[in-house]
Design a protein around this motif. Structure first.
Motif, short mmCIF file in Angstrom:
data_model
loop_
_atom_site.label_atom_id
_atom_site.label_comp_id
_atom_site.label_asym_id
_atom_site.label_seq_id
_atom_site.Cartn_x
_atom_site.Cartn_y
_atom_site.Cartn_z
N PHE A 200 0.80 -1.22 0.00
CA PHE A 200 0.00 0.00 0.00
C PHE A 200 0.84 1.28 0.00
O PHE A 200 0.28 2.38 -0.11
CB PHE A 200 -0.92 0.02 1.23
N GLY A 201 2.13 1.19 0.16
CA GLY A 201 2.94 2.39 0.27
C GLY A 201 3.05 2.85 1.71
O GLY A 201 2.86 2.08 2.64
N ALA A 202 3.37 4.14 1.88
CA ALA A 202 3.55 4.70 3.23
C ALA A 202 2.28 4.52 4.05
O ALA A 202 1.18 4.79 3.58
CB ALA A 202 3.92 6.18 3.14
N LEU A 203 2.44 4.10 5.29
CA LEU A 203 1.29 3.81 6.15
C LEU A 203 1.00 4.99 7.07
O LEU A 203 1.92 5.68 7.53
CB LEU A 203 1.58 2.57 7.01
N PRO A 204 -0.28 5.24 7.38
CA PRO A 204 -0.62 6.27 8.37
C PRO A 204 0.02 5.94 9.72
O PRO A 204 0.17 4.77 10.09
CB PRO A 204 -2.16 6.18 8.45
N ALA A 205 0.36 6.98 10.46
CA ALA A 205 1.04 6.78 11.75
C ALA A 205 0.19 5.98 12.71
O ALA A 205 0.71 5.15 13.47
CB ALA A 205 1.38 8.14 12.36
N GLU A 206 -1.16 6.18 12.68
CA GLU A 206 -2.00 5.46 13.62
C GLU A 206 -2.04 3.96 13.32
O GLU A 206 -2.17 3.13 14.22
CB GLU A 206 -3.42 6.04 13.65
N VAL A 207 -1.93 3.60 12.03
CA VAL A 207 -1.89 2.19 11.65
C VAL A 207 -0.61 1.54 12.18
O VAL A 207 -0.63 0.46 12.79
CB VAL A 207 -1.99 2.02 10.12
N SER A 208 0.53 2.20 11.97
CA SER A 208 1.80 1.68 12.47
C SER A 208 1.78 1.54 13.99
O SER A 208 2.26 0.54 14.55
CB SER A 208 2.94 2.60 12.05
N ALA A 209 1.21 2.53 14.67
CA ALA A 209 1.18 2.49 16.13
C ALA A 209 0.34 1.33 16.64
O ALA A 209 0.72 0.63 17.59
CB ALA A 209 0.62 3.81 16.67
N ARG A 210 -0.80 1.07 16.01
CA ARG A 210 -1.64 -0.05 16.42
C ARG A 210 -0.93 -1.38 16.22
O ARG A 210 -1.02 -2.28 17.05
CB ARG A 210 -2.96 -0.05 15.65
N ILE A 211 -0.23 -1.51 15.13
CA ILE A 211 0.48 -2.77 14.85
C ILE A 211 1.58 -2.99 15.87
O ILE A 211 1.75 -4.09 16.41
CB ILE A 211 1.04 -2.75 13.42
#
Length: 355
Positions: free
Chosen positions: A297-308
């Motif tokens: 998907f390309g660059a990920l939103p910060a909130e998605v990375s934080a949840r992971i």
């Protein structure tokens, strides 16, 4: 035999220790008898005491307060004891308002459960507080309503009136409490709550509970109790090593405690190692999932990375299984059976095709 508060201690050590201890009837009765008026103590049928299910604290405030509801027969009905323990180290000026709000929620639930109820059962509010200053705010609800002058007397009949029963464990001593009514474990737990985070006081004042600690260790569930206490002290005294805290307890309780302390410490350290292994596996899965999502998907939103990065291993396994079929990163992380709204999907698919 009660189990030690392993999972809850990771996120809320105060709540975990309090709930584990005082959800046992013997210790709950001791706490309530130590905190309540003599007339209420005499009227309650203590053999009928039970723990009620549910919490009424706002989710956003559970890092600051936790509650426990108990009830027992009194007269022809039941009396409810609404107990809150504070996790914060300062005094909340409107705490009595929050107690009133939570009590109303309890009454609301009782009326829903019993549609034909004609009279409300009594609720006794009990606040367990510890801070650097001790309790300095109002105990009575009417004292936080801002009205003065001659009109106050006219308005008071129309303002809710109640007072909390305060157990102030600030400074290492339980004020407004008949300590003789507490069980040995109850005394030790309230003292541990009072010194939480203060390493110097832990070492300086532990002799105060030496006799109670020795009694705890002689009880049938002494090992489980000691493990619960050790876990709490390790969680709230992070500058001290596990072995240092064990040594402090062993010195206070005497030679009899040595074998029990060593056994409990070994178990805590083994579980800590296993948690570290699980955490390492979870971190590896999280990084792999981030790499696959970024490639797709390309660059990920910060909130998605934080949840992971914050997810546990089981959740990461579920999310990884969705990577190849989900149309957006948000769909990968969606709750089971739920996906992102259709309005967002076309744009997400276009972004995916452009990468």
């Amino acid at each position: 035999m009660p189990k030690s508060p392993r999972k809850r201690a990771l996120t809320s050590p105060h709540d975990a220790l309090f709930q584990w201890t005082f959800s046992q009837r013997e210790h709950a009765i001791g706490l309530l008898k130590a905190a309540l008026p003599p007339e209420v103590i005499a009227a309650v049928r203590w053999s009928t005491l039970r723990i009620e299910k549910g919490s009424f604290v706002d989710r956003a405030l559970r890092s600051r307060h936790s509650d426990m509801v108990l009830s027992a027969r009194m007269g022809a009905g039941r009396i409810y004891f609404y107990t809150i323990i504070e996790h914060q180290r300062d005094v909340e000026a409107l705490m009595v308002f929050r107690m009133g709000l939570y009590m109303m929620r309890l009454w609301e639930r009782l009326t829903r459960e019993r549609p034909g109820l004609k009279m409300l059962p009594p609720i006794m509010p009990v606040l367990i507080h510890h801070s650097d200053t001790g309790w300095t705010a109002a105990r009575a609800f009417q004292d936080i309503v801002a009205v003065e002058g001659p009109e106050r007397a006219a308005l008071l009949p129309h303002i809710p009136r109640f007072e909390v029963r305060l157990v102030d464990v600030s400074g290492g001593r339980a004020a407004d409490l008949v300590e003789q009514a507490l069980t040995a474990l109850g005394k030790v737990v309230l003292w541990c709550l009072s010194v939480a985070g203060d390493d110097a006081r832990l070492e300086r004042e532990i002799g105060r509970i030496a006799a109670a600690l020795d009694e705890v260790l002689q009880a049938p569930n002494g090992l489980a109790a000691l493990e619960a206490l050790l876990r709490y002290l390790v969680a709230t005294h992070e500058r001290l090593s596990v072995r240092k805290i064990g040594g402090i307890l062993e010195k206070a309780a005497g030679p009899r405690a040595q074998e029990v302390v060593v056994t409990a410490l070994d178990e805590i350290e083994r579980r800590g190692e296993r948690r570290g292994e699980r955490r390492g596996r979870a971190q590896g899965r999280a990084q792999t999932l981030l790499d696959v999502l970024a490639a797709r998907f390309g660059a990920l939103p910060a909130e998605v990375s934080a949840r992971i990065l914050a997810a546990d291993e089981a959740t990461l396994v579920t999310w990884t299984a969705r990577v190849l079929t989900a149309p957006t990163p948000e769909d990968v992380l969606g709750e089971d059976g739920q996906r992102a709204s259709p309005a967002r999907r076309p744009a997400a698919r276009k972004r995916a095709r452009r990468t």
